[in-house]
Design a protein around this motif. Structure first.
Motif, PDB file in Angstrom:
ATOM      1  N   LEU A   1     -31.312  -8.052  38.970  1.00 18.42           N
ATOM      2  CA  LEU A   1     -31.257  -6.592  38.997  1.00 18.42           C
ATOM      3  C   LEU A   1     -31.687  -5.997  37.657  1.00 18.42           C
ATOM      4  N   ARG A   2     -31.282  -6.610  36.566  1.00 22.65           N
ATOM      5  CA  ARG A   2     -31.664  -6.077  35.253  1.00 22.65           C
ATOM      6  C   ARG A   2     -33.155  -6.227  34.997  1.00 22.65           C
ATOM      7  N   THR A   3     -33.749  -7.290  35.505  1.00 19.60           N
ATOM      8  CA  THR A   3     -35.192  -7.453  35.353  1.00 19.60           C
ATOM      9  C   THR A   3     -35.928  -6.421  36.196  1.00 19.60           C
ATOM     10  N   LEU A   4     -35.436  -6.148  37.399  1.00 20.19           N
ATOM     11  CA  LEU A   4     -36.043  -5.110  38.231  1.00 20.19           C
ATOM     12  C   LEU A   4     -35.858  -3.732  37.601  1.00 20.19           C
ATOM     13  N   GLY A   5     -34.692  -3.494  37.028  1.00 25.27           N
ATOM     14  CA  GLY A   5     -34.468  -2.225  36.338  1.00 25.27           C
ATOM     15  C   GLY A   5     -35.450  -2.023  35.210  1.00 25.27           C
ATOM     16  N   ASP A   6     -35.698  -3.087  34.457  1.00 27.74           N
ATOM     17  CA  ASP A   6     -36.682  -3.045  33.386  1.00 27.74           C
ATOM     18  C   ASP A   6     -38.071  -2.757  33.947  1.00 27.74           C
ATOM     19  N   ALA A   7     -38.414  -3.399  35.080  1.00 27.64           N
ATOM     20  CA  ALA A   7     -39.736  -3.227  35.677  1.00 27.64           C
ATOM     21  C   ALA A   7     -39.974  -1.793  36.126  1.00 27.64           C
ATOM     22  N   PHE A   8     -38.984  -1.168  36.743  1.00 29.29           N
ATOM     23  CA  PHE A   8     -39.181   0.148  37.350  1.00 29.29           C
ATOM     24  C   PHE A   8     -38.841   1.312  36.416  1.00 29.29           C
TER      25      PHE A   8
END
Length: 308
Positions: free
Chosen positions: A135-142
């Motif tokens: 989730l934190r990697t996706l948060g960073d991505a978006f």
């Protein structure tokens, strides 16, 4: 109390005079010993250390063995200590920094203490980190790292400036300046040399946390980290990204790692599409099975991390 100062050098000659001068300021009034592990520098790093600090221990690695290997070798070659100050050559300690970190190690449950860091222009460096997650990697991505970092579930890098005004525990911290208790080292060491560069400090801190010895951020201990940003180098950014996958796989297994890998590919490919060369290199390596399997080493790196 004796502090072991463990420094790894790689073509660091231009940084060493100020580093050693800063040690005398940041460790004023304390008993300390400097050990330098040199990763086969081609410049005058070794000779300069011996000239400026003749009492120091110098370990010549004979090759570019990586950051973790250098730290392990420095500690192994040193006399008795009560705490280990892991320090990059491009860090400058301010007066009183290490005594404040040492006091924090006496807080129950603390194994690692880290200071408030700024860069050469005085700008706050976001050193506090949360454990990597999908989730934190996706948060960073978006959302981008700075925006996502304001939310505990969505960002790995803690970016809320208010978090740097108070003493607190953090999952792990940027590894340029860390004071590690002798107990933590004896229970958790060595640093994992298979990472070569990047994720070794993450791995060590998370293993320490698992054992009940957490990383504590100390806002009134100050140091300056002059340089060193992996994002300027495609090779280093790709290595950093690959090591993130390898670390995640060790802690979470194949199924969750697959989701984490997808999130990283999404993040890096979206940035590559914007023309960012480091992300282009990272995407290429993430999509190359042989690169995910191999243990990265010197041949995998375009240039060394500055000062190491």
């Amino acid at each position: 109390m004796t502090i072991l100062v463990a420094v790894v050098t790689y073509n660091s000659e231009r940084l060493l005079a100020d580093l050693i001068a800063g040690l005398r300021s940041g460790l004023d009034g304390m008993k300390w010993h400097l050990t330098v592990a040199d990763n086969a520098s081609a410049d005058g790093s070794v000779a300069l250390v011996r000239s400026l600090a003749p009492e120091a221990t110098v370990v010549e690695m004979g090759r570019n063995a990586g950051y973790a290997a250098g730290i392990n070798a420095a500690v192994a070659a040193s006399p008795a200590y009560d705490a280990i100050l892991v320090l990059n050559p491009d860090v400058r300690l301010t007066p009183g920094c290490v005594p404040r970190l040492l006091a924090a190690l006496r807080t129950p449950g603390t194994g690692i203490a880290v200071p408030h860091l700024v860069d050469g222009s005085g700008t706050l460096i976001h050193t506090q980190r949360r454990e990597p997650s999908v989730l934190r990697t996706l948060g960073d991505a978006f959302l981008g790292a700075r925006r996502a970092g304001r939310f505990r579930l969505l960002g790995e890098v803690v970016t809320d400036p208010r978090a740097y005004d108070v003493e607190t525990f953090t999952d792990w911290a940027e590894g340029s300046t860390q004071l590690i208790s002798a107990e933590c080292w004896s229970r958790i060491a060595p640093w994992d040399e298979s990472f070569f560069l990047y994720s070794e400090e993450t791995d060590f801190a998370l293993r320490a946390r698992d054992a009940g010895l957490r990383t504590r951020y100390i806002p009134d201990a100050h140091a300056v980290h002059l340089e060193g940003d992996s994002r300027v180098s495609p090779g280093l950014w790709a290595l950093l990204t690959l090591n993130r996958v390898r670390l995640f796989r060790r802690r979470h297994g194949r199924v969750r790692t697959s989701a984490y890998w997808v999130a990283l590919v999404l993040r890096e490919s979206s940035r590559a599409a914007l023309g960012k060369r480091p992300s282009r290199a990272a995407t290429r390596d993430l999509l190359t099975p042989s690169r995910l399997r191999e243990v990265p080493g010197p041949a995998s790196v375009v240039r060394s991390k500055p000062g190491i």
